[in-house]
Design a protein around this motif. Structure first.
Motif, short mmCIF file in Angstrom:
data_model
loop_
_atom_site.label_atom_id
_atom_site.label_comp_id
_atom_site.label_asym_id
_atom_site.label_seq_id
_atom_site.Cartn_x
_atom_site.Cartn_y
_atom_site.Cartn_z
N ALA A 55 -10.27 -3.66 -18.16
CA ALA A 55 -11.27 -3.71 -16.80
C ALA A 55 -11.49 -2.16 -16.67
CB ALA A 55 -10.55 -4.35 -15.80
N LEU A 56 -10.29 -1.34 -16.78
CA LEU A 56 -10.11 0.08 -16.54
C LEU A 56 -11.14 0.90 -17.60
CD1 LEU A 56 -6.58 0.93 -15.37
CD2 LEU A 56 -8.86 1.56 -14.05
N ASP A 57 -10.98 0.36 -18.78
CA ASP A 57 -11.71 0.80 -19.97
C ASP A 57 -13.08 0.55 -19.75
OD1 ASP A 57 -9.58 1.84 -21.10
OD2 ASP A 57 -9.49 0.09 -22.54
N LEU A 58 -13.66 -0.55 -19.35
CA LEU A 58 -14.93 -0.85 -19.26
C LEU A 58 -15.56 -0.02 -18.10
CD1 LEU A 58 -15.09 -4.82 -19.77
CD2 LEU A 58 -16.23 -2.96 -21.02
N PHE A 59 -14.99 0.01 -16.80
CA PHE A 59 -15.10 0.70 -15.59
C PHE A 59 -15.41 2.09 -16.18
CE2 PHE A 59 -13.87 3.30 -11.92
CZ PHE A 59 -14.63 2.66 -11.01
N TYR A 60 -14.78 2.86 -16.94
CA TYR A 60 -15.00 4.31 -17.35
C TYR A 60 -16.27 4.25 -18.27
CZ TYR A 60 -10.44 5.21 -15.21
OH TYR A 60 -9.14 5.35 -14.31
N GLN A 61 -16.22 3.12 -19.25
CA GLN A 61 -17.34 3.29 -20.23
C GLN A 61 -18.70 3.15 -19.49
OE1 GLN A 61 -16.34 0.30 -23.36
NE2 GLN A 61 -14.35 1.41 -23.83
N ASN A 62 -18.82 1.99 -18.56
CA ASN A 62 -19.89 1.65 -17.97
C ASN A 62 -20.42 2.75 -17.03
OD1 ASN A 62 -20.22 -0.88 -19.14
ND2 ASN A 62 -18.93 -1.72 -17.64
N ASP A 91 -9.18 3.51 -8.89
CA ASP A 91 -10.27 3.04 -9.68
C ASP A 91 -10.05 1.69 -9.54
OD1 ASP A 91 -11.36 5.58 -9.79
OD2 ASP A 91 -10.52 5.72 -11.76
N LEU A 92 -8.84 1.09 -9.60
CA LEU A 92 -8.55 -0.15 -9.91
C LEU A 92 -8.92 -0.84 -8.43
CD1 LEU A 92 -4.95 -0.63 -11.89
CD2 LEU A 92 -7.34 -1.62 -12.25
N HIS A 93 -8.76 -0.12 -7.38
CA HIS A 93 -9.28 -0.50 -5.96
C HIS A 93 -10.75 -0.61 -6.02
CE1 HIS A 93 -5.44 1.25 -3.97
NE2 HIS A 93 -5.31 0.03 -4.55
N HIS A 94 -11.49 0.04 -6.69
CA HIS A 94 -12.89 -0.09 -6.68
C HIS A 94 -13.16 -1.41 -7.39
CE1 HIS A 94 -14.87 3.63 -5.32
NE2 HIS A 94 -13.96 3.97 -5.84
N ILE A 95 -12.28 -1.71 -8.67
CA ILE A 95 -12.84 -2.94 -9.61
C ILE A 95 -12.42 -4.21 -8.64
CG2 ILE A 95 -11.90 -4.09 -11.52
CD1 ILE A 95 -11.64 -1.15 -12.77
N LEU A 96 -11.15 -4.05 -8.06
CA LEU A 96 -10.55 -5.48 -7.32
C LEU A 96 -11.65 -5.61 -6.01
CD1 LEU A 96 -6.78 -4.92 -7.77
CD2 LEU A 96 -8.17 -6.87 -8.93
N LEU A 144 -3.48 -9.56 -11.08
CA LEU A 144 -3.04 -8.65 -10.09
C LEU A 144 -3.55 -8.58 -8.73
CD1 LEU A 144 -2.26 -5.59 -9.94
CD2 LEU A 144 -4.36 -4.97 -10.76
N LYS A 145 -4.77 -9.48 -8.76
CA LYS A 145 -5.39 -9.51 -7.53
C LYS A 145 -4.60 -10.36 -6.71
CE LYS A 145 -9.98 -10.13 -5.54
NZ LYS A 145 -11.53 -10.14 -5.68
N ALA A 146 -4.26 -11.72 -7.54
CA ALA A 146 -3.54 -12.58 -6.67
C ALA A 146 -2.18 -12.09 -6.13
CB ALA A 146 -3.42 -13.95 -7.72
N ARG A 147 -1.36 -11.19 -7.16
CA ARG A 147 -0.07 -10.61 -6.89
C ARG A 147 0.06 -9.71 -5.71
NH1 ARG A 147 4.60 -10.17 -10.15
NH2 ARG A 147 5.83 -8.09 -9.57
N HIS A 148 -1.16 -8.90 -5.43
CA HIS A 148 -1.24 -7.87 -4.82
C HIS A 148 -2.31 -7.68 -3.68
CE1 HIS A 148 2.06 -5.77 -6.90
NE2 HIS A 148 1.48 -5.86 -8.01
N LEU A 149 -3.58 -8.44 -3.84
CA LEU A 149 -4.49 -8.21 -3.05
C LEU A 149 -5.09 -9.61 -2.42
CD1 LEU A 149 -6.49 -5.69 -5.00
CD2 LEU A 149 -5.03 -5.19 -3.11
N THR A 150 -4.07 -10.34 -2.11
CA THR A 150 -4.41 -11.78 -1.40
C THR A 150 -4.88 -11.50 0.08
OG1 THR A 150 -2.91 -12.92 -2.83
CG2 THR A 150 -3.77 -14.18 -0.72
N GLU A 151 -6.21 -11.83 0.36
CA GLU A 151 -6.96 -11.36 1.50
C GLU A 151 -6.65 -12.87 2.51
OE1 GLU A 151 -10.83 -10.00 1.45
OE2 GLU A 151 -10.51 -9.43 -1.00
N GLN A 152 -6.56 -12.21 3.80
CA GLN A 152 -6.35 -13.46 4.81
C GLN A 152 -7.75 -13.45 5.64
OE1 GLN A 152 -2.57 -13.12 6.75
NE2 GLN A 152 -1.79 -11.95 5.04
N LYS A 153 -8.70 -14.04 5.26
CA LYS A 153 -9.87 -13.86 5.98
C LYS A 153 -10.14 -14.18 7.28
CE LYS A 153 -12.60 -13.85 1.69
NZ LYS A 153 -13.69 -14.40 0.67
N ASN A 154 -9.25 -15.10 7.79
CA ASN A 154 -9.45 -15.76 9.02
C ASN A 154 -8.42 -15.29 9.96
OD1 ASN A 154 -11.31 -17.61 8.48
ND2 ASN A 154 -9.78 -19.07 7.51
#
Length: 224
Positions: free
Chosen positions: A24-31, A71-76, A157-167
């Motif tokens: 994901a990081l490699d693609l982020f930088y390449q794109n 940069d991972l924050h941008h991606i996630l 990674l997203k499930a492990r660290h960035l689980t959102e509580q929308k309500n």
């Protein structure tokens, strides 16, 4: 922090469930037309938007230390690397408590927040509100885990660290916190922009350009 030409379709491919953190990081930088280089090869300053001005700021070692995770924050999160997107990811990071991770991180977030707020204030608040229910990747244990598990799926990674509580209802003190960040962001904005604007005007006048041209904002294509 990042200075890339952003492509929303590219980000959608990066956010695929079947892609690893490293991929994901490699693609982020390449794109975005960015090729990682050694820290010792990087310039002493980095140009950062403060309002409509592109201001050179010290390219400190702390920026290198945390840039990958920013940069991972941008991606996630899906926020772009245009001026509004940088403001959103900075507001989101402040909501997650980046000021507690490191004060300099928080100050860098405030610089981007001031620009984003003048452009799209509601989006900055929504990003901050979203961040209050998430965890950033800046803690030592999380950074170590990412470095050791680069082949892990991005979705994990997203499930492990960035689980959102929308309500989840945002607490009153978070409104006060955001207001405080805005006050400091605007103060920093003024402290940075006024000297930069003076230097710009003087340099244009010395070069024989008109005052109007010196103060006229350049039309940018990287707003979002």
């Amino acid at each position: 922090m990042a200075e890339y030409v952003f492509n929303m379709q590219a980000l959608a491919s990066i956010q695929s469930d079947q892609i690893s953190i490293h991929q994901a990081l490699d693609l982020f930088y390449q794109n975005n037309g960015f090729a990682p280089i050694q820290a010792e090869q990087e310039p002493c300053t980095v140009h950062v938007y403060n309002g409509c001005l592109l201001v050179p700021l010290p390219n400190i070692a702390l920026r290198h230390k945390y840039l990958k995770y920013h940069d991972l924050h941008h991606i996630l999160t899906g926020y772009s690397v245009g001026r509004i997107g940088e403001g959103e990811v900075s507001a989101w990071e402040l909501g997650t408590g980046s000021m507690l991770n490191h004060p300099i991180l928080g100050i860098m977030n405030l610089i981007a927040l001031s620009t984003g707020f003048f452009l799209k204030p509601q989006r900055m608040w929504l990003a901050f509100q979203r961040g209050t229910t998430c965890q950033n990747l800046y803690t030592p244990s999380t950074r170590n885990w990412i470095d050791a598990h680069g082949n892990t799926f991005l979705k994990d990674l997203k499930a492990r660290h960035l689980t959102e509580q929308k309500n989840k209802k945002i607490q009153v003190w978070r409104y006060v916190e955001f207001g405080g960040y805005l006050i400091f962001a605007i103060l920093i904005h003024v402290l940075v922009v006024i000297p930069a604007l003076i230097v710009r005007i003087v340099s244009y006048l010395v070069a024989g350009e008109s005052l109007i041209k010196a103060i006229q904002p350049k039309k940018r294509t990287d707003l979002y």
